[in-house]
Design a protein around this motif. Structure first.
Motif, PDB file in Angstrom:
ATOM      1  N   ALA A 226     -46.228 -32.821   0.359  1.00  0.00           N
ATOM      2  CA  ALA A 226     -45.165 -32.743   1.205  1.00  0.00           C
ATOM      3  C   ALA A 226     -43.595 -32.458   0.638  1.00  0.00           C
ATOM      4  CB  ALA A 226     -44.950 -33.977   2.290  1.00  0.00           C
ATOM      5  N   LYS A 227     -43.562 -32.598  -0.648  1.00  0.00           N
ATOM      6  CA  LYS A 227     -42.322 -32.403  -1.324  1.00  0.00           C
ATOM      7  C   LYS A 227     -41.827 -31.070  -1.144  1.00  0.00           C
ATOM      8  CE  LYS A 227     -43.422 -36.178  -4.706  1.00  0.00           C
ATOM      9  NZ  LYS A 227     -43.722 -36.563  -6.014  1.00  0.00           N
TER      10      LYS A 227
ATOM     11  N   TYR B  22     -42.437 -39.488  -0.408  1.00  0.00           N
ATOM     12  CA  TYR B  22     -43.113 -38.121  -0.144  1.00  0.00           C
ATOM     13  C   TYR B  22     -44.609 -38.092  -1.150  1.00  0.00           C
ATOM     14  CZ  TYR B  22     -39.434 -36.728   2.601  1.00  0.00           C
ATOM     15  OH  TYR B  22     -38.366 -36.778   3.618  1.00  0.00           O
TER      16      TYR B  22
ATOM     17  N   ALA C  18     -45.881 -39.244   3.982  1.00  0.00           N
ATOM     18  CA  ALA C  18     -44.389 -39.423   3.670  1.00  0.00           C
ATOM     19  C   ALA C  18     -44.249 -41.066   4.299  1.00  0.00           C
ATOM     20  CB  ALA C  18     -43.433 -38.604   4.475  1.00  0.00           C
TER      21      ALA C  18
END
Length: 123
Positions: A64-65, A60, A49
């Motif tokens: 990680a999203k 991101y 990120a």
């Protein structure tokens, strides 16, 4: 010049949460784009990120999203990575990085790096 020190890593069970912090020392923290990267054993370092100087723009990586959130507090010279719904594949050393300029997903664009903090997610 900016020095970066990560903290907040540790051992957590799958499904749990951790919040990483990266404290910056030096001048003009608010001028820097801040990023988080991670490196698992035997793998390349991956983008997680990034956040622009004001906190108004975030980026991101696919992993990680929807689960991680990056934020910053310029008054405290600190950037955070809130990690939720952790999975064993999130196990890695997490690095904080800083650069001047526009946001970037590429580690080669970052000029300053912390030493990293270990995150281990058990199944």
């Amino acid at each position: 010049q900016v020095q970066l020190v990560e903290s907040g890593g540790g051992l957590v069970q799958a499904g749990g949460s951790l919040r990483l912090s990266c404290a910056a020392s030096g001048r003009a923290f608010s001028s820097y784009v801040m990023g988080w990267f991670r490196q698992a054993p035997g793998k390349e370092r991956d983008f997680v990120a990034a956040i622009n100087w004001s906190g108004g723009i975030t980026y991101y990586g696919d992993s990680a999203k929807g689960r991680f959130a990056i934020s910053r507090d310029n008054a405290k010279n600190t950037v955070y990575l809130q990690m939720n719904s952790l999975k064993p594949e999130d196990t890695a050393v997490y690095y904080c990085a800083a650069r001047i300029g526009r946001g970037s997903l590429s580690e080669v664009d970052y000029d300053y790096w912390g030493q990293g903090t270990q995150v281990t997610v058990s199944s």
